[in-house]
Design a protein around this motif. Structure first.
Motif, PDB file in Angstrom:
ATOM      1  N   ALA B 104      34.438  14.645  34.898  1.00 32.36           N
ATOM      2  CA  ALA B 104      34.134  15.903  34.205  1.00 32.36           C
ATOM      3  C   ALA B 104      34.480  15.815  32.722  1.00 32.36           C
ATOM      4  CB  ALA B 104      34.886  17.050  34.865  1.00 32.36           C
ATOM      5  N   ALA B 105      35.643  15.261  32.413  1.00 35.40           N
ATOM      6  CA  ALA B 105      36.061  15.197  31.008  1.00 35.40           C
ATOM      7  C   ALA B 105      35.120  14.315  30.199  1.00 35.40           C
ATOM      8  CB  ALA B 105      37.498  14.672  30.917  1.00 35.40           C
ATOM      9  N   GLN B 108      31.914  16.226  29.621  1.00 34.97           N
ATOM     10  CA  GLN B 108      32.174  17.290  28.638  1.00 34.97           C
ATOM     11  C   GLN B 108      32.165  16.731  27.215  1.00 34.97           C
ATOM     12  OE1 GLN B 108      32.536  20.550  28.937  1.00 34.97           O
ATOM     13  NE2 GLN B 108      33.118  20.992  31.056  1.00 34.97           N
ATOM     14  N   ARG B 109      32.774  15.557  27.037  1.00 36.36           N
ATOM     15  CA  ARG B 109      32.839  14.976  25.685  1.00 36.36           C
ATOM     16  C   ARG B 109      31.447  14.592  25.184  1.00 36.36           C
ATOM     17  NH1 ARG B 109      37.469  11.993  27.873  1.00 36.36           N
ATOM     18  NH2 ARG B 109      39.301  13.258  27.403  1.00 36.36           N
ATOM     19  N   ARG B 112      29.657  17.726  24.204  1.00 34.71           N
ATOM     20  CA  ARG B 112      30.142  18.231  22.905  1.00 34.71           C
ATOM     21  C   ARG B 112      29.519  17.430  21.764  1.00 34.71           C
ATOM     22  NH1 ARG B 112      36.222  16.987  21.830  1.00 34.71           N
ATOM     23  NH2 ARG B 112      35.254  14.940  21.729  1.00 34.71           N
ATOM     24  N   ASP B 115      25.991  18.428  21.279  1.00 33.79           N
ATOM     25  CA  ASP B 115      25.820  19.876  21.101  1.00 33.79           C
ATOM     26  C   ASP B 115      25.080  20.511  22.285  1.00 33.79           C
ATOM     27  OD1 ASP B 115      26.264  22.228  19.710  1.00 33.79           O
ATOM     28  OD2 ASP B 115      24.333  22.147  18.686  1.00 33.79           O
ATOM     29  N   TRP B 117      25.372  22.513  26.133  1.00 31.22           N
ATOM     30  CA  TRP B 117      26.210  23.252  27.082  1.00 31.22           C
ATOM     31  C   TRP B 117      26.487  22.334  28.270  1.00 31.22           C
ATOM     32  CZ3 TRP B 117      27.688  28.588  27.013  1.00 31.22           C
ATOM     33  CH2 TRP B 117      27.276  29.281  25.864  1.00 31.22           C
ATOM     34  N   CYS B 118      27.632  22.523  28.877  1.00 29.66           N
ATOM     35  CA  CYS B 118      27.976  21.730  30.059  1.00 29.66           C
ATOM     36  C   CYS B 118      28.362  22.684  31.187  1.00 29.66           C
ATOM     37  CB  CYS B 118      29.148  20.804  29.739  1.00 29.66           C
ATOM     38  SG  CYS B 118      29.540  19.672  31.091  1.00 29.66           S
ATOM     39  N   TYR B 119      27.703  22.518  32.329  1.00 31.29           N
ATOM     40  CA  TYR B 119      27.976  23.394  33.473  1.00 31.29           C
ATOM     41  C   TYR B 119      28.396  22.557  34.685  1.00 31.29           C
ATOM     42  CZ  TYR B 119      25.423  27.038  30.919  1.00 31.29           C
ATOM     43  OH  TYR B 119      25.006  27.949  29.990  1.00 31.29           O
TER      44      TYR B 119
END
Lengths: 191, 226
Positions: B104-105, B108-109, B112, B115, B117-119
């Motif tokens: 997940a991390a 997420q990176r 980011r 740019d 969204w992360c769901y």
């Protein structure tokens, strides 16, 4: 009843599964009553009929809550226990005059608890999951509970049961939500 | 919002896709095909057949190769997501992560940096409740890989249903396994479900098993009317 406030950018968003449902699952397993409401749909009745309030986090890219701080002005005068998680902590800080500042962090990180509180317990090191682009400055009237002045991990109001944590307790630290729930129970059963 | 789902054909990515379809528009399924069978990031058994699921649910698929080496597979995933932005205009990415902070991390990176969204609509879900949800909503899921003690050969190709969930619950209580396989204990493949316009019929498959590791490798399959 615990009021669980969804701070995501809109009601019933895909993010709700990720930031609200894990909190309500902890409360459900603890046998506590709760009600979920989106931040744009809070009513005075809901606030005043609750025993305490949890303000949930949001997706990393979601900063809409920071543009809606006026929706949360009721926090300032409410004496009930409140736990702000990540975005929720940022909202609490902003309502009390703190600043929301860029401070991106993703992943598991060590957290130093520096002040004993009824929520996080005695000073020690724990590990917590972070997912935020913004942190906060410590508002006046709050104590630093974890982290350091330039990187506030947790705070508590000096006189009220008002807590904020920037990391996500639903990941590997569910005991924090359970303890908040227990504190609520104590506060409602203590004469 | 236009979304791309990180898609392996396993139950988690399929169910994450279902949730995303209820709130947003899934404009593509992103499948990273790893050459490393022990990849930490990507589900590998039968991932080549994810194409058939994409066709069954009627969503375009973007496939992207990776050698599956720890350093480069994240760059490959980032490239795949960037390609999904270019080709399908996605604004966000959906994953089926449940417990894995590691996965997940990292996603997420990348989101980011791009740019996006992360769901993660299955994040922290109770794994047994989730398995029961899959069954009650009509998903047909089979076990296509076992990779841990005490799974024996009888699990290979088994369908997830009520009695099997009870067995998984018992194994969780006795051996502390993750009942939905989040720790890599089992891998799955989805043959049918409420988002499927057609279902998948497996015509030929090979089972291999030894020393608590086994695979159900699909060799021939087709779509059939429901």
């Amino acid at each position: 009843m615990i009021l669980v406030v969804d701070l995501c950018f809109k009601p019933q968003s895909l993010s709700k599964y990720e930031f609200v449902d894990p909190i309500t699952a902890i409360l459900r397993r603890a046998g506590s009553e709760y009600e979920v409401v989106h931040s744009t749909e809070i009513t005075p009745d809901l606030i005043y009929s609750s025993d305490g309030i949890i303000l949930c986090g949001t997706a990393l890219k979601d900063d809409i809550y920071a543009r809606r701080i006026d929706l949360f002005s009721w926090i300032r005068d409410l004496e009930k226990p409140i736990l702000g998680i990540c975005a929720g902590m940022q909202v609490v800080a902003a309502v009390f005059g703190g600043e929301i500042v860029p401070q991106p962090k993703i992943g598991l990180e060590k957290i130093m608890i520096v002040k004993e509180t009824d929520l996080l317990g005695p000073p020690r090191q724990i590990e917590g999951y972070h997912l935020h682009n913004f942190g906060v400055t410590l508002p006046q009237g709050f104590d630093l509970v974890a982290g350091r002045p330039g990187e506030v991990e947790a705070f508590k109001h000096a006189e009220r049961p008002l807590y904020g944590i920037i990391f996500h307790p639903e990941v590997r630290n569910r005991w924090i939500v359970e303890r908040f729930d227990a504190l609520l129970l104590e506060s409602t059963t203590t004469p | 919002m236009l979304l791309g789902v990180l898609f392996s054909g396993g139950k988690d990515s399929v169910y994450a896709c279902r949730r995303a379809m209820e709130t947003d528009t899934v404009s593509c399924l992103i499948t990273v095909v790893s050459e490393n069978p022990d990849s930490y990031m990507f589900h590998t058994p039968n991932v080549g057949w994810a194409e058939l699921i994409a066709e069954a649910v009627g969503i375009p698929q973007l496939t992207w190769p990776t050698l599956g080496e720890e350093g480069s597979e994240l760059a490959d995933l980032s490239d795949a997501m960037a390609a999904a932005i270019d080709r399908y205009g996605i604004e966000g990415v959906v994953t089926g992560a449940i417990e894995s902070v590691y996965q997940a991390a990292r996603v997420q990176r990348i989101c980011r940096d791009l740019d996006l969204w992360c769901y993660n609509p299955l994040w922290q879900i109770d794994q047994l409740e989730y398995l029961r949800l899959l069954v009650s909503e009509g998903f047909e899921v089979i076990i296509t890989g076992v990779f841990a003690y005490p799974f024996d050969g009888s699990w290979i190709g088994a369908r997830i249903d009520g009695p099997l969930i009870e067995k998984l619950e018992a194994l969780r209580d006795r051996y502390a396994i993750n009942p939905s396989g989040e720790g890599g204990e089992i891998e799955t493949f989805v043959l049918d479900g409420p988002i499927f316009r057609k279902r998948i019929e497996i015509l030929r498959a090979e089972k291999t098993y030894g020393n608590y590791r086994g695979r159900f490798s699909i060799e021939q399959a087709r779509l059939v009317e429901k």
